[in-house]
Design a protein around this motif. Structure first.
Motif, short mmCIF file in Angstrom:
data_model
loop_
_atom_site.label_atom_id
_atom_site.label_comp_id
_atom_site.label_asym_id
_atom_site.label_seq_id
_atom_site.Cartn_x
_atom_site.Cartn_y
_atom_site.Cartn_z
N ARG A 22 13.12 -43.96 89.23
CA ARG A 22 11.98 -43.08 89.50
C ARG A 22 11.08 -43.69 90.58
O ARG A 22 10.57 -42.98 91.45
CB ARG A 22 11.17 -42.82 88.23
N ASN A 23 10.89 -45.00 90.53
CA ASN A 23 10.08 -45.68 91.54
C ASN A 23 10.73 -45.61 92.92
O ASN A 23 10.05 -45.49 93.94
CB ASN A 23 9.85 -47.13 91.14
N THR A 24 12.06 -45.68 92.93
CA THR A 24 12.78 -45.54 94.20
C THR A 24 12.57 -44.14 94.77
O THR A 24 12.33 -43.99 95.98
CB THR A 24 14.29 -45.80 94.00
N PHE A 25 12.64 -43.13 93.92
CA PHE A 25 12.38 -41.76 94.38
C PHE A 25 10.98 -41.65 94.99
O PHE A 25 10.79 -41.04 96.04
CB PHE A 25 12.51 -40.78 93.22
N ASP A 26 9.99 -42.24 94.32
CA ASP A 26 8.62 -42.18 94.81
C ASP A 26 8.49 -42.85 96.18
O ASP A 26 7.83 -42.32 97.09
CB ASP A 26 7.66 -42.86 93.83
N ALA A 27 9.13 -43.99 96.33
CA ALA A 27 9.05 -44.73 97.59
C ALA A 27 9.71 -43.96 98.73
O ALA A 27 9.18 -43.91 99.84
CB ALA A 27 9.71 -46.10 97.43
N VAL A 28 10.85 -43.36 98.44
CA VAL A 28 11.55 -42.59 99.47
C VAL A 28 10.78 -41.33 99.83
O VAL A 28 10.60 -40.98 101.01
CB VAL A 28 12.98 -42.24 99.00
N LEU A 29 10.29 -40.63 98.81
CA LEU A 29 9.56 -39.39 99.06
C LEU A 29 8.27 -39.62 99.84
O LEU A 29 7.84 -38.75 100.61
CB LEU A 29 9.23 -38.70 97.73
N ALA A 30 7.68 -40.77 99.67
CA ALA A 30 6.45 -41.10 100.41
C ALA A 30 6.71 -41.19 101.91
O ALA A 30 5.78 -41.08 102.71
CB ALA A 30 5.86 -42.41 99.90
N GLN A 31 7.98 -41.38 102.29
CA GLN A 31 8.34 -41.50 103.69
C GLN A 31 9.06 -40.26 104.24
O GLN A 31 9.43 -40.23 105.41
CB GLN A 31 9.24 -42.73 103.89
N ARG A 32 9.25 -39.26 103.40
CA ARG A 32 9.95 -38.06 103.83
C ARG A 32 9.02 -37.16 104.65
O ARG A 32 7.81 -37.10 104.41
CB ARG A 32 10.46 -37.29 102.63
N THR A 33 9.62 -36.41 105.59
CA THR A 33 8.82 -35.52 106.42
C THR A 33 9.58 -34.24 106.76
O THR A 33 10.82 -34.24 106.84
CB THR A 33 8.39 -36.22 107.74
N LYS A 34 8.82 -33.18 106.95
CA LYS A 34 9.34 -31.94 107.52
C LYS A 34 8.68 -31.66 108.86
O LYS A 34 8.87 -30.59 109.44
CB LYS A 34 9.10 -30.76 106.55
N GLN A 199 6.72 -32.97 97.03
CA GLN A 199 7.24 -34.21 96.48
C GLN A 199 7.58 -34.05 94.99
O GLN A 199 8.59 -34.57 94.51
CB GLN A 199 6.25 -35.35 96.69
N PHE A 200 6.73 -33.34 94.28
CA PHE A 200 6.95 -33.12 92.85
C PHE A 200 8.29 -32.42 92.61
O PHE A 200 9.13 -32.89 91.82
CB PHE A 200 5.81 -32.28 92.26
N PHE A 201 8.50 -31.30 93.29
CA PHE A 201 9.72 -30.52 93.05
C PHE A 201 10.97 -31.20 93.62
O PHE A 201 12.06 -31.05 93.07
CB PHE A 201 9.56 -29.10 93.61
N LYS A 202 10.80 -31.98 94.67
CA LYS A 202 11.95 -32.71 95.20
C LYS A 202 12.33 -33.84 94.24
O LYS A 202 13.52 -34.08 94.01
CB LYS A 202 11.62 -33.26 96.59
N LYS A 203 11.34 -34.51 93.67
CA LYS A 203 11.65 -35.56 92.69
C LYS A 203 12.31 -34.95 91.46
O LYS A 203 13.26 -35.53 90.91
CB LYS A 203 10.37 -36.31 92.30
N LEU A 204 11.84 -33.79 91.06
CA LEU A 204 12.44 -33.09 89.93
C LEU A 204 13.92 -32.79 90.22
O LEU A 204 14.80 -33.02 89.38
CB LEU A 204 11.68 -31.79 89.66
N GLU A 205 14.18 -32.31 91.40
CA GLU A 205 15.56 -32.01 91.82
C GLU A 205 16.42 -33.27 91.85
O GLU A 205 17.56 -33.28 91.38
CB GLU A 205 15.54 -31.36 93.20
#
Length: 227
Positions: A22-34, A199-205
């Motif tokens: 879960r922490n890895t997901f948070d770290a990656v999502l913090a750097q994601r962009t559209k 980020q919430f829904f992407k982490k859920l996915e």
């Protein structure tokens, strides 16, 4: 909008995913962009498609648009290293020629269309303005970006070259481009990150993708809610 139902289901799934994951997901999502996205126009070699997608994951690009005109896209797990699991794909393949559908979709979402080509009076990569939402187009091997795409592009981009060869492999060009623009984007004051809701829904996915027997678990969870 994140509802209580969404949050409850999210909290339920956390018990099936390790804290480290879960922490890895948070770290990656913090750097994601559209803020930036990539368009692959009719790429026919699957190792090139796979390598570009891998670079998108590495440099934080969340969405990839794939145009299939003459060639169908394929992913090589050996090259992609599973990166396709974490990327959102938009494919255009309903018609014989699908380039215009992609152009219309991209522009409706507020992106400027940037064709990568060494043959035009293009902007050099280091001079590119990263403040605008941009979709970078990489064309089919040898032929490059189509005339339709070039004609409707809002700008052109090229990588400085000083050798005898005038072009790079498409996957190499994509990697160099994405590294440059995302590095400058992250050092800017631009709001480039995904929203909290995204980020919430992407982490859920991603949690769902990480859980074995997720279909059974999900079915049982929602059946229990109805009781």
């Amino acid at each position: 909008m994140i509802t209580k139902k969404d949050q409850d289901y999210f909290d339920f799934l956390t018990s099936f995913v390790t804290e480290k994951r879960r922490n890895t997901f948070d770290a990656v999502l913090a750097q994601r962009t559209k803020h930036f996205t990539v368009i692959l126009e009719d790429i026919y070699q699957k190792h090139n498609t796979s390598a570009v997608v891998r670079s998108c994951d590495i440099f934080g690009i969340q969405e990839v648009h794939i145009i299939e005109n003459r060639y169908k896209s394929y992913m090589s797990n050996q090259v992609g290293k599973g990166s396709q699991k974490w990327i959102d794909f938009h494919k255009y393949r309903e018609k014989q020629i699908n380039t215009q559908d992609c152009i219309d979709d991209i522009k409706s979402k507020g992106y400027q269309l940037i064709a990568t080509t060494p043959h035009n009076d293009s902007c050099y990569l280091q001079d590119f303005d990263v403040s605008k939402k941009s979709a970078f187009v990489f064309g089919v091997e040898k032929e490059g970006v189509s005339e339709t795409m070039l004609a409707q592009a809002d700008g052109y981009l090229k990588i400085p070259m000083v050798g005898f060869t005038e072009s790079l492999n498409v996957s190499v060009a994509a990697a160099i481009t994405l590294q440059s623009v995302t590095d400058r984007l992250r050092r800017s004051d631009i709001q480039w990150q995904l929203t909290e809701e995204e980020q919430f829904f992407k982490k859920l996915e991603w949690m769902e993708k990480s859980i074995k027997s997720i279909k059974k678990i999900k079915l049982r969870y929602f059946e229990d809610l109805e009781k």
